[in-house]
Design an enzyme around this catalytic site. Structure first.
Site, PDB file in Angstrom:
ATOM      1  CG  ASP A 331      -1.593   1.056   1.125  1.00 45.96           C
ATOM      2  OD1 ASP A 331      -2.815   1.505   0.266  1.00 45.96           O
ATOM      3  OD2 ASP A 331      -1.492   2.091   1.743  1.00 45.96           O
ATOM      4  CD  GLU A 362      -2.060   1.978  -3.535  1.00 52.06           C
ATOM      5  OE1 GLU A 362      -3.315   2.037  -3.942  1.00 52.06           O
ATOM      6  OE2 GLU A 362      -1.524   1.680  -2.117  1.00 52.06           O
TER       7      GLU A 362
END
Length: 680
Positions: A331, A362
């Protein structure tokens, strides 16, 4: 105290094992707390004071070591004893903390637990093995442990719904009636090879002692401990570990890899165990001493600091080795430094079969952080510095296909802005390897149009094509009327099919949100992290009703699995008129018509493109083309007669038998269609 832009200010503990280690003689405890003046270890019979028989078992002063650690050896302390620390500082202040390095905990993670991990293994765990599906055949399906089985119609026993153990219930069917498969049986039929699970470490937003809580879990409390709300007993720290392993074991038995969503970029609160133990060290601070907020959560973790870097490397490696995980999704990877990501990759590679473990994340952040000077963060500007086996989500592909993620009514290639996005889609199907801005090797590109964040694909298409940009219409009917055969909804369905087809035929790793394949809706809710199971659960009844679309996804997955060329072969672009896209992959040709009217591609153009690609410029060998998949086939109709017999995914209608046809003049492509042809 602020350590912004400071070098390491304390002695580093890089070799000593930290946490609690159980042995035949008792348990050994080690906590790195270099700024403490005294540390006291406290032992308890239970993880909370509310449990029957809860009592204190003793307090033990710890010994300070030269590497900044405090240690204690407590004979007779065994598996199942709970503990915490009292940490006193030079100013006389005292904080209580659980162990940041703990591998087990009681309810809500307030106390850590001494654990003999051998006692947490489910039956047959020693024979569990990672599926050896090559990356070239992987398709990733993202879900939440609760969403997966919370539907009362899932066929999962009530006591397992929303739990780890739902994944161990084999052969589940809709309403338990023996027909349409659900849960793991459904995934096997669909052809999924990788399940990515939203965070299942111990997180803070759900009270584990009360039923019905819901959150996505992006709020870590204990990184190395499974979340207790997914266990049948949140109080016993052993149970959650065993049931979590059983979940992974069951997915492996089904031939499905398991990827864990990890959130090392921030914690639940600035008042976390790390900050309590070594104030000012583990969380990034700005020059004025404030907590950095590049995560949007107020407490960015300092991956560039040696001790948190050590923690991250050991934590990921621990999950991979102890829980047999097959991959990790990071994340807000754009807040983690490149060197830490490199060391994690190196550590995983050293495990048996470790080079097959997936790593991707990400490549962005929610805002600006405050790393130490000279730190290179793993965002999009640093993709070239990452190991080629560390992948990233490609927002460029996502926005080109369906429109910008933050503008609900903005269309992309499939839903109203085809001409404007045609070149971006051509770049996307080749994994941006020949684009003006290259994004890496094919294996680094996670190709997707929907994930847990933001609108579901169906909701984005419905709003952009029917909702006039409204956040919420007066009625939610437009999200559901496809089930009633409404003609206007069929355009949305066609756009969904084009989106799925482009992702499935693009180079890279295809990824989808669970339920995308049956038009999953959250009724316009684009941030459902705490909206409860009613909005978030997978509606297995809808999956049956949308089985035509499910078949389409299954056929795309099967087609992709049949040839590694789909994964990384260079796409040869075929010239087209209007907004059409056409390209060659191995022995296949993909033709996409996003327009509302039929188009024709001359056969001579296609054959010339094949000849040029294959070095047969004279075109002496003219291929014979056969359609193997046509999005307009009646096989994929919604609400049509289910003629598949006992196999709910089967149909007597051929996948290539649709409105797209070939004659002497060329390929006649129906409006809003995607077709795949093979040359023979």
């Amino acid at each position: 105290m602020s350590l912004a832009n400071a070098t390491e200010p304390y002695p580093l503990c890089l070799e000593r094992r930290l946490g609690a280690t159980v042995s035949d003689d008792g348990a050994q405890f080690a906590l790195w707390a270099p700024t403490a003046s005294h540390v006291t270890l406290r032992l308890f019979a239970h993880g909370t004071d509310t449990e029957q028989g809860s009592r204190a078992l003793g307090e033990y002063p710890m010994h300070f070591e030269q590497d900044g650690a405090w240690t204690a050896n407590v004979p007779g302390t065994k598996h199942g004893v709970y503990y915490d620390y009292l940490i006193e500082f030079a100013d006389g202040s005292v904080t209580r903390s659980a162990d940041p390095w703990a591998r087990a905990a009681g309810a809500n993670g307030r106390r850590s637990m001494v654990v003999d991990l051998r006692r947490t293994d489910p039956e047959g765990w020693e024979h569990d093995a990672r599926p050896m599906t090559p990356m070239s055949g992987d398709v990733i399906w993202e879900t939440h442990i609760g969403d997966f089985s919370n539907d009362p119609n899932s066929g999962v026993p009530a006591e397992h719904r929303g739990k780890y153990l739902a994944f161990t219930d084999g052969g589940t069917t809709l309403e338990g009636e023996g027909g349409f498969p659900t849960c793991v049986a459904y995934l096997k039929a669909l052809g999924i090879t990788v399940v990515q699970l939203l965070p299942f470490y111990d997180y803070g937003s759900v009270d584990e002692t009360r039923a019905g809580g819901y959150n996505w879990g992006y709020d870590p409390v204990n990184y190395n401990v499974p979340e207790g709300s997914y266990a049948t007993d949140p109080y016993d720290g052993e149970v959650r570990i065993r049931e979590c392993k059983a979940m992974i074991q069951a997915l492996h038995a089904a031939g499905i890899k398991v990827v864990m969503d990890v959130v090392y970029n921030h914690m639940y609160t600035t008042d976390n165990w790390f900050e309590r133990v070594v104030p000012g060290y583990y969380c990034r601070r700005t020059e004025d001493g404030a907590f950095a907020n590049g995560s949007g959560c107020g407490c960015d973790m300092a991956s560039e600091h040696a001790m948190f870097r050590r923690f991250m490397v050991e934590s990921v490696t621990y999950w991979a080795s102890e829980y047999h995980l097959d991959g990790f999704r990071f994340d807000l990877m754009g807040l983690i430094d490149v060197e830490t990501m490199r060391q994690i990759r190196e550590s995983l590679d050293a495990l048996p079969d470790g080079q097959s473990i997936l790593m991707y994340g990400e490549p962005w952040a929610a805002g600006e952080s405050a790393p130490l000077d000279g730190t290179v963060l793993a965002d999009k500007s640093a993709l070239g510095a990452l190991d080629h086996r560390i992948g990233h989500f490609c927002d460029t592909t996502r926005d080109a296909i369906k429109g910008h993620v933050f503008y609900r009514d903005q269309p992309g290639y499939v839903n109203g802005a085809a001409q404007q996005n045609r070149q971006a889609v051509l770049d996307a199907v080749n994994a941006h390897r020949t684009a003006a801005v290259r994004e890496g090797e094919a294996g680094q590109i996670i190709q997707y149009v929907s994930a847990h964040d933001d609108l579901t694909l169906w909701d984005k298409l419905s709003i952009s094509m029917r909702g006039n940009g409204a956040n919420h219409l007066d009625s939610n009917a437009m999200y559901d009327d496809i089930l009633d055969g409404e003609q206007v909804a069929k355009d949305v369905l066609s756009a969904n099919m084009l989106s799925a087809g482009l992702i499935a035929t693009a180079a890279g790793l295809p990824f989808m949100l669970s339920g995308e394949e049956f038009a999953r809706t959250k009724y316009g809710n684009d941030n459902s992290f705490e909206s409860g199971s009613r909005i978030n659960l997978l509606d297995w009844t809808r999956a049956l009703a949308m089985r035509g679309l499910v078949r389409y996804y299954a056929d795309l997955i099967a087609l992709r699995a049949a040839s590694p060329a789909w994964f990384d072969a260079e796409r040869a672009i075929v010239p087209t008129e209007s907004s059409m896209v056409a390209f060659l992959v191995g022995d296949h040709a993909v033709l996409v018509n996003p327009d509302v009217r039929e188009h024709t591609m001359p056969l001579t153009v296609m054959n010339r493109a094949v000849a040029e690609r294959d070095g047969n410029a004279n075109g002496l060998r003219r291929p014979v083309w056969r359609c193997v998949l046509d999005s307009t086939s009646a096989r994929y109709a919604i609400g049509g007669h289910d003629d598949g017999g006992s196999d709910a995914f089967a149909s007597h209608v051929d996948a290539g038998d649709g409105e797209c046809v070939l004659d002497g003049a060329g390929f006649h492509l129906a409006s809003r269609s995607l077709s795949i042809w093979t040359k023979e």
